[in-house]
Design an enzyme around this catalytic site. Structure first.
Site, PDB file in Angstrom:
ATOM      1  N   GLU A  45       0.840  -1.202   0.000  1.00 17.73           N
ATOM      2  CA  GLU A  45       0.000   0.000   0.000  1.00 17.73           C
ATOM      3  C   GLU A  45       0.877   1.256   0.000  1.00 17.73           C
ATOM      4  OE1 GLU A  45      -2.857   1.293   3.245  1.00 17.73           O
ATOM      5  OE2 GLU A  45      -4.314   0.411   1.872  1.00 17.73           O
ATOM      6  N   HIS A  54       5.644 -26.810   3.083  1.00 21.21           N
ATOM      7  CA  HIS A  54       4.743 -27.857   2.608  1.00 21.21           C
ATOM      8  C   HIS A  54       3.704 -27.298   1.632  1.00 21.21           C
ATOM      9  CE1 HIS A  54       6.457 -30.572   5.573  1.00 21.21           C
ATOM     10  NE2 HIS A  54       6.422 -29.552   6.412  1.00 21.21           N
ATOM     11  N   LYS A  92     -13.901   1.784  -3.703  1.00 21.20           N
ATOM     12  CA  LYS A  92     -14.885   2.093  -2.647  1.00 21.20           C
ATOM     13  C   LYS A  92     -16.061   2.874  -3.240  1.00 21.20           C
ATOM     14  CE  LYS A  92     -11.319   2.651   0.912  1.00 21.20           C
ATOM     15  NZ  LYS A  92     -10.644   3.588   1.803  1.00 21.20           N
TER      16      LYS A  92
HETATM   17  O1  F6P Z   1      -8.761   1.503   2.259  1.00 23.38           O
HETATM   18  C1  F6P Z   1      -7.457   1.476   2.718  1.00 23.38           C
HETATM   19  C2  F6P Z   1      -7.366   2.087   4.084  1.00 23.38           C
HETATM   20  O2  F6P Z   1      -7.592   3.455   4.001  1.00 23.38           O
HETATM   21  C3  F6P Z   1      -6.032   1.798   4.746  1.00 23.38           C
HETATM   22  O3  F6P Z   1      -5.038   2.668   4.378  1.00 23.38           O
HETATM   23  C4  F6P Z   1      -6.403   1.864   6.185  1.00 23.38           C
HETATM   24  O4  F6P Z   1      -5.454   1.257   7.011  1.00 23.38           O
HETATM   25  C5  F6P Z   1      -7.735   1.147   6.163  1.00 23.38           C
HETATM   26  O5  F6P Z   1      -8.332   1.544   4.962  1.00 23.38           O
HETATM   27  C6  F6P Z   1      -8.647   1.454   7.324  1.00 23.38           C
HETATM   28  O6  F6P Z   1      -8.922   2.818   7.397  1.00 23.38           O
HETATM   29  P1  F6P Z   1      -9.579   3.463   8.668  1.00 23.38           P
HETATM   30  O7  F6P Z   1      -8.641   3.266   9.816  1.00 23.38           O
HETATM   31  O8  F6P Z   1      -9.739   4.910   8.327  1.00 23.38           O
HETATM   32  O9  F6P Z   1     -10.872   2.773   8.915  1.00 23.38           O
END
Ligand code: F6P
Length: 539
Positions: free
Chosen positions: A352, A383, A502
């Protein structure tokens, strides 16, 4: 292209015909290529390098102005350029006596105020003073979070289980992250609503995965208790977030909120209040030991000359493998079951952060960046996928992670099990490097029983797996990621690549819930129709 880059290309050509077994067989190989910081040894002697390559890699770091980039990171400059902010995870582990003022914030004072509040929460839970809706003390804590708000605490809690103090032995700790509710639905069948506390962890407080699990948890509490939402949230939820206003709008109150700051990246957040489950598990002292280990690595990163600087060297070896050896797969192989979640944690940290192809100035990156990272507990992976490592067509670099000492006060059979793990770790690193040459029986073998070797690996050996050493290990990888980003010219602290999915999912929820007019691509329409037909048929 810098001068050092060209020289490294020439070195890659120079070494291309040399097998690792020849490179290894040189005088002082281990002494010159193994490096120590406190309780951690980093052995690079099984990498396809020689002294000249090492010097050229160090020259590359200088050409890319790594010294000033490290200063910029640690002093709180806005190294996260696309979001115009600092990336100050290192500040979360500064001692109380340190000073750091960034963008008008007294960072150290705020960090330690939060640590003190965490300590109060932990003490209340440990001493049975945090009580549920019928007045019974908390027996189970469920962390609801995903990505950085899950993987770090989960990994550390699992790795440090044996360091739990007496006070936390009777508290069950659970982690739920999956948006489909699989983990939560199983857990809710077993837990007692009267004595369960949820830690709602989300930096943004906008992650649908986490909010959906939280809504299910609230429903469950309401169904079991018949009480109202407000009261249940007050007694059964702690919120951890950098967006307190959103958490309060959701129903949490300031008294049950722990805050951290925008300058803490999600995947770098286990050192912040996101680490609350860790502190509940190993106590505040254990959590502070973890921070101290990481801080010690920060100091080493800041102060050690590059020729002995573990994060810098680990990063440069990665650059060599990826950009000059054409290796694009990286296996993380802990020879210790306690580190079962380390591969998943590092997958997020590395991919990421550096899985990017656009530079800090918006231009396309000309060279390869982050490889594909995956892993598994080493002995189990033997394994499963080691066949590919030994005889497949892919070049893979491996990190072996292993403690030298374990079970010192335990049964001798357990000590033998540790010896077994150590022997296997050393054997695999040896066979990957040497191939057939690791055999000493002189027997001729058919092609399918031959091993090419020449697969490079790093061994990271901890004297022991303790919270302190684990803190150092994780900080080592964090800084490695930063150094590689500096060399590649990318910003490791944003993650724009996760946003579009998203958004599109939000859109599709509407499409799934109503048969309103929409026109997606034929592939998506096809699946939507199938789902609607199956629903219509009551299946
Ligand atoms: O969608 C990726 C992300 O933004 C990550 O970088 C982050 O760790 C995760 O989602 C959770 O985000 P949040 O802590 O804002 O719920």
């Amino acid at each position: 292209m810098t001068q050092a880059w060209s020289k490294l290309e020439q070195s890659a050509a120079r070494l291309s015909a040399q097998h690792l077994r020849e490179l290894i067989d040189t005088d002082q190989r281990f002494e010159s290529l193994s490096f120590r910081h406190e309780g951690m040894l980093m052995d690079l002697s099984r990498q396809r390098i020689d002294a000249q390559v090492m010097n050229e890699l160090l020259a590359l770091a200088d050409e890319k102005q790594l010294p000033s980039a490290i200063k910029a990171l640690l002093q709180g400059e806005h190294v996260n350029n696309t979001e115009d902010r600092a990336a100050l995870h290192s500040a979360l582990r500064l001692p109380k006596s340190a000073q750091l003022q960034v963008d008008d914030q007294d960072v150290v004072s705020d960090v330690h105020k939060t640590l003190d509040r965490m300590e109060q929460f932990v003490n209340q839970i440990h001493q049975g003073q945090w009580r549920g809706y019928t007045g019974k003390p908390i027996t189970d804590v469920v962390n609801i979070g995903v990505g950085g708000s899950d993987l770090g605490p989960l990994m550390i809690c699992e790795a440090t289980h044996q360091f739990r103090p007496e006070a936390s032995l009777n508290i069950g700790l659970h982690f739920v992250s999956s948006m489909d509710g699989s983990q939560l639905s199983n857990l809710l069948l077993e837990l007692d609503s009267e004595t369960t506390l949820f830690v709602l962890s989300s930096k943004s407080f906008g992650t649908i995965d986490t909010l959906a699990n939280a809504a299910t948890a609230v429903d469950w509490l309401q169904e079991r208790s018949g009480l109202n939402r407000e009261l249940l949230i007050k007694q059964h939820f702690i919120g951890v977030t950098a967006a307190p206003e959103k958490a309060i709008a959701w129903g949490l109150s300031e008294e049950t909120l722990l805050e951290f700051w925008e300058w803490t990246g999600g995947r770098y957040s286990l050192w912040s209040a996101i680490g609350l489950p860790i502190a509940i598990s190993i106590g505040m002292q254990g959590f502070r030991d973890l921070l101290a280990g990481a801080h010690s690595m920060d100091k080493h990163f800041e102060e050690a000359e590059f020729a002995n600087n573990l994060p810098v060297l680990l990063a440069l070896i990665g650059i060599w493998n990826i950009n000059f050896q054409d290796i694009h797969a990286h296996a993380i192989l802990p020879y210790d079951g306690r580190l079962a979640h380390l591969p998943a944690y590092l997958e997020q940290l590395e991919m990421e952060s550096n899985g990017k192809s656009v530079g800090i100035d918006g231009s396309s990156i000309a060279q390869r960046t982050c490889p594909i990272l995956w892993g598994e507990i080493g002995p189990n992976a033997q394994h499963a996928f080691y066949q590919l490592l030994h005889q497949g067509t892919e070049r893979v670099m491996c990190d072996f992670i292993v403690p030298a000492r374990r079970y010192v006060d335990r049964e001798s059979s357990l000590q033998e099990q540790h010896q077994l793990a150590l022997a296997n770790c050393l054997a695999q690193a040896r066979v990957l490097a040497l191939g057939d040459a690791a055999l000493t029986d002189g027997i001729e073998r058919p092609a399918w029983q031959r091993y090419f070797g020449n697969q490079p690996s790093t061994v990271l050996m901890l004297d022991e797996l303790t919270p302190y050493n684990l803190g150092s290990l994780i900080a080592l990888y964090e800084h490695k990621v930063y150094v590689q980003a500096v060399i590649w010219g990318i910003n490791p602290f944003d993650q724009w690549g996760v946003e579009l999915g998203k958004k599109v999912a939000n859109d599709l929820i509407t499409a799934l819930n109503q048969s309103a007019d929409h026109q997606y691509d034929p592939a998506t329409e096809g699946l939507l129709n199938e789902i609607q037909n199956l629903r219509g048929n009551g299946q």
